[in-house]
Enzyme design. Structure first.
Site, mmCIF file in Angstrom:
data_model
loop_
_atom_site.group_PDB
_atom_site.id
_atom_site.type_symbol
_atom_site.label_atom_id
_atom_site.label_comp_id
_atom_site.label_asym_id
_atom_site.label_seq_id
_atom_site.Cartn_x
_atom_site.Cartn_y
_atom_site.Cartn_z
ATOM 1 N N ASN A 118 -5.658 -21.191 24.166
ATOM 2 C CA ASN A 118 -5.353 -21.098 22.746
ATOM 3 C C ASN A 118 -3.914 -21.509 22.467
ATOM 4 O O ASN A 118 -3.667 -22.623 21.998
ATOM 5 C CB ASN A 118 -5.637 -19.684 22.242
ATOM 6 C CG ASN A 118 -5.400 -19.538 20.750
ATOM 7 O OD1 ASN A 118 -5.072 -20.509 20.068
ATOM 8 N ND2 ASN A 118 -5.560 -18.348 20.231
ATOM 9 N N ASP A 119 -2.973 -20.635 22.777
ATOM 10 C CA ASP A 119 -1.579 -20.914 22.428
ATOM 11 C C ASP A 119 -1.066 -22.232 23.010
ATOM 12 O O ASP A 119 -0.231 -22.895 22.398
ATOM 13 C CB ASP A 119 -0.675 -19.774 22.915
ATOM 14 C CG ASP A 119 -0.845 -18.522 22.064
ATOM 15 O OD1 ASP A 119 -1.194 -18.661 20.891
ATOM 16 O OD2 ASP A 119 -0.630 -17.418 22.602
ATOM 17 N N VAL A 120 -1.567 -22.595 24.188
ATOM 18 C CA VAL A 120 -1.053 -23.804 24.837
ATOM 19 C C VAL A 120 -1.533 -25.070 24.134
ATOM 20 O O VAL A 120 -1.165 -26.174 24.517
ATOM 21 C CB VAL A 120 -1.450 -23.866 26.340
ATOM 22 C CG1 VAL A 120 -0.842 -22.691 27.081
ATOM 23 C CG2 VAL A 120 -2.946 -23.925 26.514
ATOM 24 N N THR A 121 -2.364 -24.906 23.089
ATOM 25 C CA THR A 121 -2.819 -26.071 22.330
ATOM 26 C C THR A 121 -2.307 -26.040 20.893
ATOM 27 O O THR A 121 -2.648 -26.903 20.103
ATOM 28 C CB THR A 121 -4.359 -26.102 22.257
ATOM 29 O OG1 THR A 121 -4.803 -24.963 21.497
ATOM 30 C CG2 THR A 121 -4.990 -26.064 23.630
ATOM 31 N N ASN A 122 -1.525 -25.028 20.553
ATOM 32 C CA ASN A 122 -1.160 -24.804 19.147
ATOM 33 C C ASN A 122 -0.089 -25.795 18.678
ATOM 34 O O ASN A 122 1.041 -25.746 19.152
ATOM 35 C CB ASN A 122 -0.655 -23.371 18.989
ATOM 36 C CG ASN A 122 -0.577 -22.947 17.538
ATOM 37 O OD1 ASN A 122 -0.507 -23.802 16.649
ATOM 38 N ND2 ASN A 122 -0.590 -21.658 17.304
#
Lengths: 105, 473
Positions: free
Chosen positions: B401-405
């Protein structure tokens, strides 16, 4: 005494530099095995316990040392074995059978 | 005679140290890594045999039993442990190194003459006292810190940060207190004779600070914590090496210490956070803090089924799979690989993109994919694959999740601003497997969910992937 300390400090500092360069060359894909194998080798602390286990000792000291040997034993055998298990899973792509494989994007 | 043994043993330790360096060197590529591991084993064997052959050693039976018990337990664990539990296992192993360091230091303090660290009057050298106290203190911190890290990773303890009031002050006082005690220990004449309680106070205070240091750190910051503890276990070993004047231990401790430090640095950089802010803690709990940009949740979301996803994937030319910790939790790695195999049969080009902090420890995703028989040359690190997303038809995000934000690139107010991310939004279509729209550990809503080219696939990663596999048939 002081000179022995300086000798050891030299070994220590140089080893840190070796570690620095060797570890930067480790591929990120193998960072988990790196941790488990460093774990295993840092259990070379067992030699400290073995030295102390040698002579007949007072019972408390001897007990401590034998426990340390057992703990380090868990790490050495467990650490190397689990690293081996992980590394054996890293496989390359099987060579493509048809020559047109490797399509352009 | 005695000189011969001393020199032979020292030479054997040198050989062992070289073999350990080669073991790490082997990890530069998967092909050489297995051979490297054997060198590590050989080095350990040489170091242990050389020590055991010393003529002073007489208690072979006890040593043999202790080693057999420990080794047996280690082998059984190594064989049975599931790959998803590797972070816990490594944390547990770190704790054992730490405890062993404490025990050896204690043995050296109680019976210093066995280690040749006493003067003619039988008093322990002051330098040796500092070294053993430092080794014991770092070992104790490693032990209690690793036990907490293990409990958080295992789920025995909640991953939510535990914030004590005044914790920075408490830690500072404790830390300075330990250093002060070590100073007193070095000059104390009682301590020189192996008496007094100072040594045990140092150990007790170090156990406490190790515990206090790790409890405020959230579950998702574990990659840094576990690397840091890896480093500590090395410094503890080096401290004991100085005490015992043993070069094999000093070299190994230095290698392991710098290895863990480098991994901590890589992890911090991948999160764009300073090492200090991670250690300060309070970030990255399971229960996220206030979500910034929460208003975004009113926007419409495109939602798809497994069959929709199967259709899109089947017709794609190039698919990049982005796995994250959620894939590990759902044990979906085998299903993902199966899906990739079927796509390849349809002529789709499949590769994997790994963010450095995906998972709970460095390289966690790579091991899981390897376990699922994904060839390692299909798996790429962030900097090697990020420029491929614009040419990809589908980015399949599973459990990340966060690593694609994209907010990390644009929103300066975002807590994850500046963190390097995978540019999945540049792919033609983003398929996002997720349980819900809830924000990631950083507590940041992911604007990617609401983009036109994103299709959300709500559900468990494993079940959803298996659904897609059915749809591909």
């Amino acid at each position: 005494m002081e000179s022995i300390f300086i000798q050891q400090l030299s070994i220590f500092v140089l080893a840190i530099f070796i570690g620095y360069f060797v570890v930067w060359s480790v591929t990120p894909a193998l960072h988990t095995p790196l941790m488990s194998v460093t774990n295993a080798i840092s259990s070379v602390i067992i030699v400290g316990a073995l030295i102390a286990a040698g002579p007949e000792l007072g019972s408390l000291s001897k007990t401590l040392v034998l426990v340390a040997i057992a703990l380090a034993g868990v790490n050495i055998f467990g650490g190397f074995a689990v690293t081996q298990r992980m590394l054996s899973m890293y496989r390359k792509k099987p060579a493509p059978k048809d020559p047109k494989a490797g399509r352009a994007e | 005679m005695n000189d011969f043994f001393v020199n032979a043993t020292a030479l054997a330790y040198l050989v062992a140290a070289v073999l350990f360096i080669l073991a790490l060197r082997g990890l530069s590529s998967p092909e050489s890594s297995r051979q490297g591991n054997f060198m590590g084993m050989l080095g350990m064997l040489i170091a242990v045999v050389a020590t055991v052959l010393s003529p002073d050693l007489i208690s072979y039976l006890e040593i043999g039993i202790a080693l057999a018990v420990g080794g047996g337990i280690g082998l059984v664990i190594a064989r049975r442990i599931p790959m998803t539990a590797m972070p816990q296992l490594v944390a547990a192993f770190h704790s054992l190194v730490g405890l062993a360091a404490v025990l050896v230091a204690a043995a050296a303090f109680l019976e210093p003459m066995n280690f040749g660290i006493t003067d003619a009057a039988g008093n322990i050298f002051a330098v040796s006292r500092v070294e053993m106290a430092l080794g014991a203190a770092i070992g104790a911190i490693t032990f209690s810190g690793s036990v907490i890290a293990w409990a958080k990773l295992q789920g025995t303890m909640s991953g939510t940060p535990i914030i004590l009031p005044l914790r920075h002050l408490i830690n500072l006082v404790l830390g300075l207190g330990i250093l002060g005690l070590i100073g007193v220990f070095a000059i104390s004449e009682v301590a020189a004779t192996g008496g007094g309680d100072l040594f045990w106070y140092i150990i007790a205070a170090s156990f406490t600070i190790g515990f206090l240091l790790i409890i405020p750190i959230g579950g998702a910051d574990m990659p840094v914590v576990i690397s840091m503890l890896n480093s500590y276990s090395g410094w503890a070993a080096a401290g004991i090496g100085f005490t015992l004047q043993n070069s094999a231990l000093i070299v190994t401790g230095a290698l392991v210490g710098s290895s863990g430090a480098i991994l901590s640095y890589i992890m911090c950089k991948a999160m764009n956070r300073s090492f200090f802010s991670v250690i300060a803690g309070g970030f990255g709990g399971d229960a996220a803090g206030p979500a910034t940009g929460a208003g975004a949740s009113d926007k419409p979301v495109k939602q798809g089924s497994a069959d929709d996803a199967a259709f899109i994937l089947k017709n794609a030319g190039k698919v990049i799979i982005v796995p994250g910790y959620g894939m590990a939790v759902a044990q979906a790695q085998h299903a993902v690989r199966e899906m990739a195999d079927m796509l390849k049969k349809h002529g789709v080009d499949v590769s994997y993109a790994i963010h450095p902090v995906a998972g709970r420890m460095p390289g966690h995703m790579n091991v899981l994919l390897a376990e699922a028989n994904v060839p390692y040359d299909e798996v790429f690190e962030l900097e090697d694959i990020n420029n491929q997303f614009p040419t990809a038809d589908v980015a399949f995000v599973v459990g990340a999740n966060d690593v694609t934000n994209p907010a990390a690139k644009t929103d300066t107010a975002s807590p994850i601003y500046g963190m390097p991310i995978l540019d999945v939004e540049k792919a033609q279509t983003v398929l996002f497997v997720k349980r819900s729209l809830s924000p990631g550990y950083a507590g940041v809503a992911n604007e990617l969910f609401f983009r036109d080219n994103t299709m959300m696939l709500f559900g468990d990663a494993k079940k959803m992937t298996e659904g897609i596999i059915k749809g591909l048939d």
